[in-house]
Design a protein around this motif. Structure first.
Motif: not given
Lengths: 278, 278
Positions: B163, B246, B161, B249-251, B138-139, B134
């Motif tokens: 990013q 971000a 997770g 985050d949406d696959k 972002g990650r 983190e």
């Protein structure tokens, strides 16, 4: 070297007889130009854009139905290996399948394991790994469209010794930046390269209920370079290329490197692969 | 959105002080142009083309050595996250590592697990999965060069997770057909796309003992499209791009499809992955 043909066709939704004719013409064309392996699109027997399972069911056939019988005759008459997409009925199940046929008959039936978008509302998902079949064009494997987006899946036949991966696809149209190859082609190139496994992907064309397609039929060599096709098109086409199946037997990629032997399988998570410790 | 910089540099073999200066200039340049994440090439501390382990050992440093100390100062002074390749000595071991540094200090040390060609004669192979850290951008995850050729490896931080994947690389020069992106770029695009994970890969330039490089530094978005770089070059460059962490985050990739949720992990072989039944 063998000659492969990837046939980019426009199936007619729900018209199996017309689709058999269309396939016969393409296979005759391909075989007449020397093709020894002929790959046809996903669901070439039926078309794609079904409203629901009932409609797909009405267009489905058993593996010993008229479509595969016709393909067997074509394979025998022309001495080719044929891989095509079948809307397959088996008992009460309905699969988005790829069938491998050669002059001796049906060699393998593979059922799509990764169902795209609304396919999951229509088809049952396959649960068997891609087959690897010894044929006159080499050790042949097959999978269908969205399966190619899962590198884990491509690894299976590659590690099992496949020399060519024949993929019936229906790649849904999506814009690519100017000058760039379609995204699905890029991913097929990578699938090929990280396995040194040539890929023959036959896409479709022909807008169906508002659904359009990439028309990106492509043949890659074992390095993942495009040797034929690989650009978006709205036209039917028989895309021919020469491939050397023996390329796939050598996984060395420079100096001491070997793209399979260098895998660190001991470090890869087991099948769950969820949230590994980091 | 964040601004990332991938610095394509020409390290001097065995000259750590000169390489620190080169990195400092690049980071100052990148930060001055707004970069919040700066990625440096593989082995930027030392150069690459070592004759043997002894020579690499002489160029290696501990993680608390002069090079990483300098990177920590740069990160703190400029408020950036920095990922760079270190010829790392740890006890009697020698690793080809990537170090993640931010204004708070060293956040992760990753040791290359897939050693390319003669690297296996020089370095010890890492045996830990890529970290996910983190950070203010972002990650963040990291891996090194040849690691990217193993989709299994990229999956690990993606599923955990991450990013952004920051990859120090030294891609060895190889010809691409006219008009085609370098093969390593194509594979990075696919790595990104099948995980919806943006990738920032910093390559090197500068012929070293006859070894040349792609100079293919590239930034891809979560769809795998190249947003900066991605063509072969012989020039040093700071390649800047905007990325939206971000995105990762949406696959979802269309309709009901989700590129991670649609994996059939139950069907994938366990870690051995050798000769599955077909």
């Amino acid at each position: 070297m063998i000659v492969v043909a990837a046939c980019q066709l426009a199936p007619a939704l729900g018209d199996a007889a017309a689709n058999r004719d269309r396939v016969a013409a393409a296979v005759e064309d391909a075989a007449g130009r020397g093709a020894e392996l002929v790959v046809l699109p996903e669901l070439v027997s039926s078309g794609y854009a079904f409203e629901d399972r009932a409609e797909a069911w009405a267009s489905a056939e058993d593996v010993d139905g008229s479509t595969v019988q016709a393909w067997r005759r074509l394979a025998a008459d022309r001495g080719v290996v044929l891989v095509g997409g079948l809307c397959e009925r088996s008992g009460d199940s309905l699969f988005n399948s790829a069938v491998v046929v050669d002059p001796s008959g049906v060699r393998a039936v593979y059922r799509k394991a990764h169902l795209w978008d609304r396919e999951r509302l229509i088809f049952d998902a396959g649960d068997q790994a891609p087959p690897v079949v010894e044929t006159r064009v080499g050790r042949l494997s097959t999978m269908v469209c969205y399966d190619l987006e899962f590198p884990e899946w491509v690894r299976i036949p590659a590690l099992a010794g496949a020399q060519i991966l024949a993929a019936p696809v229906n790649w849904p149209a999506a814009p690519a930046p100017p000058g760039e190859r379609p995204a699905e082609v890029v991913r097929a190139q990578a699938d090929a390269a990280v396995n040194r496994l040539p890929i023959v992907a036959a896409d479709r064309v022909g807008v169906e209920r508002g659904v359009a397609w990439v028309g990106g039929t492509v043949v890659t060599d074992a390095d993942g370079w495009v040797v034929a096709g690989g650009w978006s098109s709205e036209e039917e086409a028989v895309v021919l290329a020469e491939l050397d199946p023996a390329q796939a037997d050598d996984k060395r990629i420079g100096g001491l490197s070997d793209i399979h032997a260098d895998r660190r399988a001991d470090l890869y998570p087991t099948s769950g692969w969820v949230r590994p410790l980091t």
